[in-house]
Scaffold this motif. Sequence first.
Motif, short mmCIF file in Angstrom:
data_model
loop_
_atom_site.label_atom_id
_atom_site.label_comp_id
_atom_site.label_asym_id
_atom_site.label_seq_id
_atom_site.Cartn_x
_atom_site.Cartn_y
_atom_site.Cartn_z
N VAL A 23 -5.99 -38.64 -17.21
CA VAL A 23 -5.10 -38.21 -18.29
C VAL A 23 -5.22 -36.71 -18.50
CG1 VAL A 23 -4.70 -38.36 -20.79
CG2 VAL A 23 -5.07 -40.45 -19.46
N LEU A 24 -6.45 -36.20 -18.50
CA LEU A 24 -6.66 -34.77 -18.68
C LEU A 24 -6.10 -33.98 -17.50
CD1 LEU A 24 -10.29 -34.87 -20.11
CD2 LEU A 24 -8.15 -34.67 -21.38
N ARG A 25 -6.27 -34.49 -16.31
CA ARG A 25 -5.72 -33.79 -15.13
C ARG A 25 -4.19 -33.75 -15.18
NH1 ARG A 25 -9.76 -36.70 -12.26
NH2 ARG A 25 -8.19 -38.22 -11.57
N ALA A 26 -3.59 -34.84 -15.67
CA ALA A 26 -2.12 -34.87 -15.76
C ALA A 26 -1.60 -33.79 -16.71
CB ALA A 26 -1.66 -36.25 -16.21
N MET A 27 -2.40 -33.45 -17.71
CA MET A 27 -1.99 -32.46 -18.69
C MET A 27 -2.22 -31.03 -18.22
SD MET A 27 -3.50 -34.36 -22.10
CE MET A 27 -2.77 -33.22 -23.27
N HIS A 28 -3.06 -30.86 -17.22
CA HIS A 28 -3.47 -29.52 -16.77
C HIS A 28 -2.44 -28.98 -15.78
CE1 HIS A 28 -6.36 -26.30 -16.38
NE2 HIS A 28 -6.24 -26.36 -15.07
N ARG A 29 -1.36 -28.41 -16.31
CA ARG A 29 -0.26 -27.93 -15.48
C ARG A 29 0.52 -26.89 -16.27
NH1 ARG A 29 3.31 -32.74 -14.03
NH2 ARG A 29 1.35 -33.91 -14.07
N PRO A 30 1.34 -26.12 -15.61
CA PRO A 30 2.17 -25.15 -16.32
C PRO A 30 3.19 -25.84 -17.23
CG PRO A 30 2.08 -24.65 -13.97
CD PRO A 30 1.50 -26.01 -14.15
N TYR B 201 2.85 -35.74 -20.60
CA TYR B 201 2.28 -35.95 -19.26
C TYR B 201 1.03 -36.84 -19.35
CZ TYR B 201 5.18 -32.15 -17.35
OH TYR B 201 6.22 -31.36 -16.94
N GLY B 202 0.16 -36.55 -20.32
CA GLY B 202 -1.04 -37.36 -20.47
C GLY B 202 -0.73 -38.78 -20.88
N LEU B 203 0.23 -38.93 -21.79
CA LEU B 203 0.60 -40.26 -22.24
C LEU B 203 1.19 -41.09 -21.11
CD1 LEU B 203 0.97 -42.26 -24.61
CD2 LEU B 203 3.20 -41.17 -25.04
N ARG B 204 1.98 -40.46 -20.24
CA ARG B 204 2.53 -41.19 -19.10
C ARG B 204 1.41 -41.76 -18.24
NH1 ARG B 204 6.13 -44.28 -18.41
NH2 ARG B 204 4.27 -45.48 -17.92
N GLU B 205 0.37 -40.99 -18.01
CA GLU B 205 -0.75 -41.46 -17.21
C GLU B 205 -1.50 -42.58 -17.92
OE1 GLU B 205 -2.60 -41.09 -13.48
OE2 GLU B 205 -0.90 -39.96 -14.28
#
Length: 398
Positions: A22-29, A254-258
């Motif tokens: 979840v955290l990795r999904a959020m780590h983006r531009p 993004y995090g919620l999707r994951e």
Amino acid sequence: MSIAHGPHTLAIPGPSIMPERVLRAMHRPAPNIYTGPIVDLTHSLIPDLKRVARTEGNATIYIGNGHAAWEAGLANTHARGDLVLVPRTGSFADGWAAVAEGLGLRVEFLDFGNRDPMDPAAIGERLRADTNHEIRSVLCVHVDTSSSVRSNLLAIRREIDAAGHPALLHADCIASMGCDVFEMDAWGVDVAITGSQKGLMTPPGVCFVFYSAKADRARDRSDLATSYWDWRPRTNPAVYFRYFNGTGPTHHLYGLREALDMIVREEGVEAVWARHALLAQALWAAFEAWEAPGGLELNVRDPAHRSHAVTAVRLPKRGTALREWCEMRFGVTLGIGIGMADPGTPAWDGFFRVGHMGHVSGHAMMGTLAAIDAGLKALAVPHGAGALEAASRVLSKA
């Protein structure tokens, strides 16, 4: 010397442990917020959120915490001066009632204390006495995060129907959704709210309001829903930014999707419920073995009314000491007590809470229990023996 170095365990009742993916999904531009992938991603969230809530009704996303969801649900279904009935089983009912009063609603409590569930028959009796149908809604906290009391929403709906009363049934599922069994449509809940930071395993900052057709009809007479809180423009909007009445919480999405992939598409909602039930039973077995005169005691005595997501524990005058020992010496953070103190004692010294919600495994549960076991010994708190054995027996039968 401390053995708290290394991975730390957060065992508080929210925010829960956030999965690395979840955290990795959020780590983006930051994305384009007008067209493109973020639009499609947001559209994909709504059906899965409804699967978690078990509803064919409507789902909306707000930027805010659980208090924001309280306000959104109330604002869309009430007019200033309306009367709401609040069956109370802990401090979060008090908070919800305060929000209602702040909106200009009248509040009537049915107080069931901090250890027992709501009595559906008492709610039905009050509604039968309301012959003029002044009560517009019954506001029920499914699981009160302060007391860990879980109430029977289906039985409450049956009492409302048996009384022939038109009141809406609101459910605060902030601590329970994605952890305890919750069936919005089957239980006749009209408005259900939750947040991102507990069973949904996403950082705090977004909340969700689910509502039925009956609740939406109440919107016609509401005079509290401002352009921001109004749920109608947010439901199936033709223009993307209307989902959020402005810029969306992009990285939370993004995090919620994951997280929803993990809950709905991989583990499955029923399996998530079963995992939480089993872990809770293991924890209860440990605490029941530890119980001793002058020591700790589970706040909710009847297992049928205990939450599968959070457990409140009474430990007279030693709750703070145990929490501090577990965190500083063992690397396990337990939750403070909220609104549960006995008269004349510090705000939370006689209680602590264990969160076991969301991204929790048998390994994590046994580690948390081992930390508490060591803390009880180090602080010479009276306690029984065999707690870890009792918990492991429960888990070994899975």
